[in-house]
Design a protein around this motif. Structure first.
Motif, PDB file in Angstrom:
ATOM      1  N   ARG A  53     -72.997   6.033  34.251  1.00 15.97           N
ATOM      2  CA  ARG A  53     -72.744   7.453  34.407  1.00 15.97           C
ATOM      3  C   ARG A  53     -72.255   7.670  35.833  1.00 15.97           C
ATOM      4  O   ARG A  53     -72.867   7.206  36.784  1.00 15.97           O
ATOM      5  N   GLY A  54     -71.128   8.364  35.967  1.00 12.90           N
ATOM      6  CA  GLY A  54     -70.529   8.529  37.272  1.00 12.90           C
ATOM      7  C   GLY A  54     -69.383   7.562  37.493  1.00 12.90           C
ATOM      8  O   GLY A  54     -68.770   7.548  38.556  1.00 12.90           O
ATOM      9  N   ARG A  55     -69.118   6.725  36.488  1.00 14.75           N
ATOM     10  CA  ARG A  55     -67.967   5.829  36.455  1.00 14.75           C
ATOM     11  C   ARG A  55     -68.057   4.606  37.356  1.00 14.75           C
ATOM     12  O   ARG A  55     -67.048   3.945  37.595  1.00 14.75           O
ATOM     13  N   ARG A  56     -69.233   4.282  37.852  1.00 16.78           N
ATOM     14  CA  ARG A  56     -69.382   3.042  38.597  1.00 16.78           C
ATOM     15  C   ARG A  56     -69.246   1.876  37.630  1.00 16.78           C
ATOM     16  O   ARG A  56     -69.821   1.890  36.548  1.00 16.78           O
ATOM     17  N   LYS A  64     -62.828 -10.169  36.432  1.00 14.19           N
ATOM     18  CA  LYS A  64     -62.546  -9.266  37.545  1.00 14.19           C
ATOM     19  C   LYS A  64     -61.078  -9.374  37.970  1.00 14.19           C
ATOM     20  O   LYS A  64     -60.559 -10.469  38.163  1.00 14.19           O
ATOM     21  N   GLY A  65     -60.430  -8.228  38.093  1.00 12.46           N
ATOM     22  CA  GLY A  65     -59.032  -8.196  38.474  1.00 12.46           C
ATOM     23  C   GLY A  65     -58.088  -8.222  37.292  1.00 12.46           C
ATOM     24  O   GLY A  65     -56.889  -7.953  37.452  1.00 12.46           O
ATOM     25  N   ARG A  66     -58.604  -8.548  36.108  1.00  8.37           N
ATOM     26  CA  ARG A  66     -57.775  -8.611  34.904  1.00  8.37           C
ATOM     27  C   ARG A  66     -58.164  -7.558  33.874  1.00  8.37           C
ATOM     28  O   ARG A  66     -57.311  -7.041  33.163  1.00  8.37           O
ATOM     29  N   PHE A  67     -59.453  -7.253  33.780  1.00  4.19           N
ATOM     30  CA  PHE A  67     -59.955  -6.283  32.809  1.00  4.19           C
ATOM     31  C   PHE A  67     -60.370  -4.997  33.505  1.00  4.19           C
ATOM     32  O   PHE A  67     -60.849  -5.019  34.644  1.00  4.19           O
ATOM     33  N   THR A  68     -60.208  -3.879  32.803  1.00  3.38           N
ATOM     34  CA  THR A  68     -60.634  -2.590  33.322  1.00  3.38           C
ATOM     35  C   THR A  68     -61.375  -1.823  32.239  1.00  3.38           C
ATOM     36  O   THR A  68     -60.848  -1.615  31.150  1.00  3.38           O
ATOM     37  N   ILE A  69     -62.593  -1.401  32.544  1.00  6.76           N
ATOM     38  CA  ILE A  69     -63.373  -0.613  31.610  1.00  6.76           C
ATOM     39  C   ILE A  69     -63.259   0.855  32.002  1.00  6.76           C
ATOM     40  O   ILE A  69     -63.241   1.195  33.182  1.00  6.76           O
ATOM     41  N   SER A  70     -63.163   1.723  31.014  1.00  7.92           N
ATOM     42  CA  SER A  70     -63.073   3.147  31.271  1.00  7.92           C
ATOM     43  C   SER A  70     -63.754   3.916  30.156  1.00  7.92           C
ATOM     44  O   SER A  70     -64.006   3.380  29.072  1.00  7.92           O
ATOM     45  N   GLN A  71     -64.054   5.180  30.414  1.00 14.67           N
ATOM     46  CA  GLN A  71     -64.746   6.007  29.443  1.00 14.67           C
ATOM     47  C   GLN A  71     -64.129   7.395  29.403  1.00 14.67           C
ATOM     48  O   GLN A  71     -63.798   7.972  30.439  1.00 14.67           O
ATOM     49  N   ALA A  77     -65.396   8.032  23.720  1.00 11.03           N
ATOM     50  CA  ALA A  77     -64.881   6.687  23.554  1.00 11.03           C
ATOM     51  C   ALA A  77     -64.949   5.894  24.856  1.00 11.03           C
ATOM     52  O   ALA A  77     -64.945   6.454  25.954  1.00 11.03           O
ATOM     53  N   ILE A  78     -64.999   4.579  24.706  1.00 10.44           N
ATOM     54  CA  ILE A  78     -64.956   3.669  25.839  1.00 10.44           C
ATOM     55  C   ILE A  78     -63.848   2.657  25.566  1.00 10.44           C
ATOM     56  O   ILE A  78     -63.592   2.301  24.409  1.00 10.44           O
ATOM     57  N   TYR A  79     -63.199   2.183  26.627  1.00  8.29           N
ATOM     58  CA  TYR A  79     -62.054   1.303  26.468  1.00  8.29           C
ATOM     59  C   TYR A  79     -62.175   0.076  27.355  1.00  8.29           C
ATOM     60  O   TYR A  79     -62.867   0.075  28.368  1.00  8.29           O
ATOM     61  N   LEU A  80     -61.469  -0.971  26.963  1.00  9.53           N
ATOM     62  CA  LEU A  80     -61.368  -2.167  27.794  1.00  9.53           C
ATOM     63  C   LEU A  80     -59.908  -2.600  27.797  1.00  9.53           C
ATOM     64  O   LEU A  80     -59.392  -3.095  26.792  1.00  9.53           O
TER      65      LEU A  80
END
Length: 125
Positions: A53-56, A64-71, A77-80
């Protein structure tokens, strides 16, 4: 109470990209932690990306450096986003949700209590 459904997996060549999605259905307003895990047959499931929560965010060294997680809270929804994929990224990928505060526990150590059914990612050389 909480249902997670993954999609977006597939087969790609090394160096390619995929974007995984996880739709969340729950009465709970928000999660403490959300994450993506992956698992190969006969191996232990491992966390690859976590978001609090708070996007940390927290990533395993291997992605690391190749994948990005977001919400996206509005879309529940959550994404990778997975870029520069490697054959060793081949695995079943699972969306995980953590509901309930675990004081002092970072999301990469959270005891996740809800899981999706998984989506297969295959990367060929």
């Amino acid at each position: 109470q909480v249902h997670l459904v993954e999609s977006g997996g597939g087969s790609v060549q090394a160096g390619g990209s995929l974007r995984l999605s996880c739709e969340v259905s729950t009465e709970t307003a928000s999660s403490s932690c959300m994450a993506w895990f992956r698992q190969r047959p006969g191996e232990e499931r491992q966390g690859v990306a976590h978001i609090a929560r708070g996007r940390r965010t927290i990533y395993s060294d291997s992605v690391k450096g190749r994948f990005t997680i977001s919400q996206d809270n509005a879309k529940h929804a959550i994404y990778l986003q997975m870029n520069n994929l490697k054959p060793e990224d081949t695995a079943m990928y699972y969306c995980a949700g953590g509901y309930g505060i675990q004081t002092g526990v970072p999301c990469d150590k959270y005891d996740y209590n809800h899981w999706g059914q998984g989506t297969q990612v295959t990367v060929s050389s």
